[in-house]
Design a protein around this motif. Structure first.
Motif, PDB file in Angstrom:
ATOM      1  N   HIS A 117      -4.219   2.062  -0.236  1.00 27.78           N
ATOM      2  CA  HIS A 117      -4.530   3.181  -0.827  1.00 27.78           C
ATOM      3  C   HIS A 117      -4.688   3.487  -2.426  1.00 27.78           C
ATOM      4  N   TYR A 118      -2.931   3.901  -2.381  1.00 27.82           N
ATOM      5  CA  TYR A 118      -2.794   4.427  -3.820  1.00 27.82           C
ATOM      6  C   TYR A 118      -2.774   3.208  -5.290  1.00 27.82           C
ATOM      7  N   ASP A 119      -1.922   2.079  -4.503  1.00 31.25           N
ATOM      8  CA  ASP A 119      -1.369   0.626  -4.881  1.00 31.25           C
ATOM      9  C   ASP A 119      -1.818  -0.361  -4.484  1.00 31.25           C
ATOM     10  N   ASN A 120      -3.075  -0.746  -5.162  1.00 29.89           N
ATOM     11  CA  ASN A 120      -3.556  -1.314  -4.364  1.00 29.89           C
ATOM     12  C   ASN A 120      -3.026  -3.050  -4.391  1.00 29.89           C
ATOM     13  N   VAL A 121      -2.804  -3.075  -6.465  1.00 28.31           N
ATOM     14  CA  VAL A 121      -2.073  -4.062  -6.839  1.00 28.31           C
ATOM     15  C   VAL A 121      -0.632  -4.624  -5.538  1.00 28.31           C
ATOM     16  N   THR A 122       0.510  -3.368  -5.941  1.00 24.95           N
ATOM     17  CA  THR A 122       0.988  -4.219  -4.806  1.00 24.95           C
ATOM     18  C   THR A 122       1.562  -3.535  -4.071  1.00 24.95           C
ATOM     19  N   GLY A 123       0.350  -3.272  -3.150  1.00 24.86           N
ATOM     20  CA  GLY A 123       0.450  -3.156  -2.104  1.00 24.86           C
ATOM     21  C   GLY A 123      -0.550  -3.861  -0.842  1.00 24.86           C
ATOM     22  N   HIS A 124      -0.466  -4.925  -2.098  1.00 27.14           N
ATOM     23  CA  HIS A 124      -1.677  -5.957  -1.617  1.00 27.14           C
ATOM     24  C   HIS A 124      -1.413  -6.697   0.075  1.00 27.14           C
TER      25      HIS A 124
END
Length: 136
Positions: free
Chosen positions: A98-105
């Motif tokens: 939720h905080y970083d959906n670019v690197t936490g895909h």
């Protein structure tokens, strides 16, 4: 059934390798600053523009608190896929995504259900590629 308890989900898991502070014949292996050597880390994504040389992980730090960090993929070994049941780990993964959906895909561009067997097979192929590319 309690609605607050997350359902089990598949995730890529790797083990943190010891860091060589003195390479060569007098090699001295210690733990990393964030995680102890041998820690089980849940790999939830990475920097695709860098060829996934740096990945985003969630795992227990030195003080047994769950920590989200970016770490070089070459420091990880034993790449595999596991079904995650622990609510604390699942909640930490969801917060990181939720905080970083670019690197936490979560390697889920196809839109798989996170508990589906097809998603596990997709993740297994990714884990095998990392293991083969990084450690032969």
């Amino acid at each position: 059934m309690n609605d607050n308890v997350p359902q089990p989900e598949w995730c890529v898991v790797a083990t943190l390798l010891p860091y060589p502070y003195r390479p060569g014949p007098n090699a001295e292996h210690r733990s990393h600053k964030i995680y102890p050597a041998g820690a089980k880390l849940h790999v939830i994504g990475g920097f695709a523009g860098m060829g996934h040389k740096v990945v985003t992980v969630v795992g227990s730090g030195h003080r047994r608190r769950l920590v989200t960090a970016h770490i070089q993929a070459r420091y990880l070994g034993g790449w595999r896929v596991a079904l995650i049941y622990r609510p604390a780990v699942l909640n930490a993964i969801h917060r990181a995504v939720h905080y970083d959906n670019v690197t936490g895909h979560r390697w889920n561009q196809q839109g798989f259900e996170l508990s589906a067997p097809e998603y596990a097979e997709h993740l297994r192929s990714i884990a095998q590629k990392f293991q083969l590319h990084l450690h032969g």
